[in-house]
Design an enzyme around this catalytic site. Sequence first.
Site, PDB file in Angstrom:
ATOM      1  CD  GLN A   1      82.158 -82.493   4.741  1.00  0.00           C
ATOM      2  OE1 GLN A   1      83.015 -81.684   5.068  1.00  0.00           O
ATOM      3  NE2 GLN A   1      81.116 -82.148   4.001  1.00  0.00           N
TER       4      GLN A   1
ATOM      5  CG  HIS B   1      78.931 -85.053   6.992  1.00  0.00           C
ATOM      6  ND1 HIS B   1      78.702 -85.859   5.891  1.00  0.00           N
ATOM      7  CD2 HIS B   1      78.663 -83.776   6.565  1.00  0.00           C
ATOM      8  CE1 HIS B   1      78.333 -85.116   4.867  1.00  0.00           C
ATOM      9  NE2 HIS B   1      78.295 -83.852   5.245  1.00  0.00           N
TER      10      HIS B   1
ATOM     11  CB  CYS C   1      75.886 -80.849   6.601  1.00  0.00           C
ATOM     12  SG  CYS C   1      77.021 -80.834   5.206  1.00  0.00           S
TER      13      CYS C   1
ATOM     14  NE  ARG D   1      65.875 -81.453 -13.660  1.00  0.00           N
ATOM     15  CZ  ARG D   1      66.415 -80.250 -13.453  1.00  0.00           C
ATOM     16  NH1 ARG D   1      66.585 -79.434 -14.473  1.00  0.00           N
ATOM     17  NH2 ARG D   1      66.824 -79.866 -12.253  1.00  0.00           N
TER      18      ARG D   1
HETATM   19  P1  A2P Z   1      64.514 -81.810  -9.566  1.00  0.00           P
HETATM   20  O1  A2P Z   1      64.446 -83.144  -8.878  1.00  0.00           O
HETATM   21  O2  A2P Z   1      63.277 -81.475 -10.307  1.00  0.00           O
HETATM   22  O3  A2P Z   1      65.785 -81.603 -10.338  1.00  0.00           O
HETATM   23  P2  A2P Z   1      69.664 -82.845  -4.659  1.00  0.00           P
HETATM   24  O4  A2P Z   1      70.399 -81.904  -3.756  1.00  0.00           O
HETATM   25  O5  A2P Z   1      69.367 -84.160  -4.018  1.00  0.00           O
HETATM   26  O6  A2P Z   1      70.339 -82.995  -5.979  1.00  0.00           O
HETATM   27  O7  A2P Z   1      68.242 -82.155  -4.944  1.00  0.00           O
HETATM   28  C1  A2P Z   1      68.118 -80.882  -5.494  1.00  0.00           C
HETATM   29  C2  A2P Z   1      66.668 -80.433  -5.454  1.00  0.00           C
HETATM   30  O8  A2P Z   1      66.615 -79.106  -5.994  1.00  0.00           O
HETATM   31  C3  A2P Z   1      65.739 -81.277  -6.302  1.00  0.00           C
HETATM   32  O9  A2P Z   1      64.467 -81.301  -5.709  1.00  0.00           O
HETATM   33  C4  A2P Z   1      65.699 -80.503  -7.601  1.00  0.00           C
HETATM   34  O10 A2P Z   1      64.539 -80.716  -8.373  1.00  0.00           O
HETATM   35  C5  A2P Z   1      65.688 -79.089  -7.060  1.00  0.00           C
HETATM   36  N1  A2P Z   1      66.131 -78.121  -8.065  1.00  0.00           N
HETATM   37  C6  A2P Z   1      67.310 -78.058  -8.676  1.00  0.00           C
HETATM   38  N2  A2P Z   1      67.340 -77.029  -9.574  1.00  0.00           N
HETATM   39  C7  A2P Z   1      66.137 -76.410  -9.478  1.00  0.00           C
HETATM   40  C8  A2P Z   1      65.537 -75.283 -10.111  1.00  0.00           C
HETATM   41  N3  A2P Z   1      66.196 -74.564 -11.017  1.00  0.00           N
HETATM   42  N4  A2P Z   1      64.268 -74.967  -9.793  1.00  0.00           N
HETATM   43  C9  A2P Z   1      63.606 -75.703  -8.872  1.00  0.00           C
HETATM   44  N5  A2P Z   1      64.113 -76.775  -8.230  1.00  0.00           N
HETATM   45  C10 A2P Z   1      65.365 -77.129  -8.525  1.00  0.00           C
END
Ligand code: A2P
Length: 348
Positions: free
Chosen positions: A157, A243, A130, A41
């Site tokens: 938290q 937190h 954390c 995405r």
């Molecule tokens: P993306 O922004 O493309 O969804 P947070 O903890 O703030 O929600 O962030 C989660 C992070 O993990 C984001 O960078 C998200 O990317 C990434 N992420 C979540 N699912 C996947 C996946 N299946 N493959 C790679 N990155 C992922």
Amino acid sequence: MSGTYTVAVAGATGAVGREMLNILEERNFPASKIIALASSRSAGMKLPFKGAELTVAELREDSFQCVDLALFSAGGGTSEKFAPHAVKCGCVVVDNSSAWRMDDRCPLVVPEVNAHALAGHRGIIANPNCSTIQMVLALHPLRKAAPIRRVVVSTYQAVSGTGQKAVEELDRQIRRMFNMEEPEVSVYPHRIAFNCLPHIDVFLENGYTKEEMKMTKETVKIMEDPKIRVTATTVRVPVFYGHSEAVNVEFERPLSVAAARAALDKAEGVVVLDDPARKIYPMPIDAAGKDEVFVGRIRQDESCDNALNLWVVGDNIRKGAALNAVQIAECLVRDGLTRIADKGTFLR
Ligand code: A2P
């Protein structure tokens, strides 16, 4: 960039991933190249780094060829799937998810407490929860003064611990409520604005949540002391960053408030803020954006011999996640631990 190491950040677009990039930049980590990875995405998205931009690439099994160190913060499932492939490519992983924390093959490290556990790592190092990180930073200097028998902790938290979506949800709910509109609830099971949720992560058969049991088990692993008993109640509160924890510590022998304060005063990564007469105590609004963990309200527990009460506050995104991960990477570099003897360990 002037360093030696190619460094990947997996989950670079998330709340913790962005902070990892900030901290790598702030601390001038010796990187020759930084690779920002996230889901498909976000592929093509630009992220600022050292006055230039990084272009986000999709995280894939083959993303780690020629990468020396990877900091993962993309959720447990993603770490479970991709970290073994990173190790197979010779890349050392510091993983912020809970996927590998209790795996005997993986050190669980807070550098101020147990950096020595990094020696002999097999490719994946786990970054603790954390709430656990900030608590053990306060417990470690105290247990050097007197052995710890039991810890009773209640947490308060911040929503950023859940990720960027939760930060946005609290912000949206507050705005809607001030406009007399019904707030939407999607990230948490209930409204978080002007509320407290005694529910972080999933409920387990023993009635605790997984977050609570993380604090129990991770504390024992990091402090390498199976005798320390920990019971936790973890609560989500409508705070964006930082937190807080009310921590009751029972020792094997008496420890005075003065001796506890002196031990905490000397401790690396800890700042004592404790002057109630002047209304000085740690608060999340002050801890947000800082590297240290703040301790105050240090007092005897009048209901229990040999016990003290503390109030411990830290920035959950910095020391609770991104900063601790970068500090682990710095220790690996400092101690010459960036090579992996058996790259297949986690694929067997
Ligand atoms: P993306 O922004 O493309 O969804 P947070 O903890 O703030 O929600 O962030 C989660 C992070 O993990 C984001 O960078 C998200 O990317 C990434 N992420 C979540 N699912 C996947 C996946 N299946 N493959 C790679 N990155 C992922």
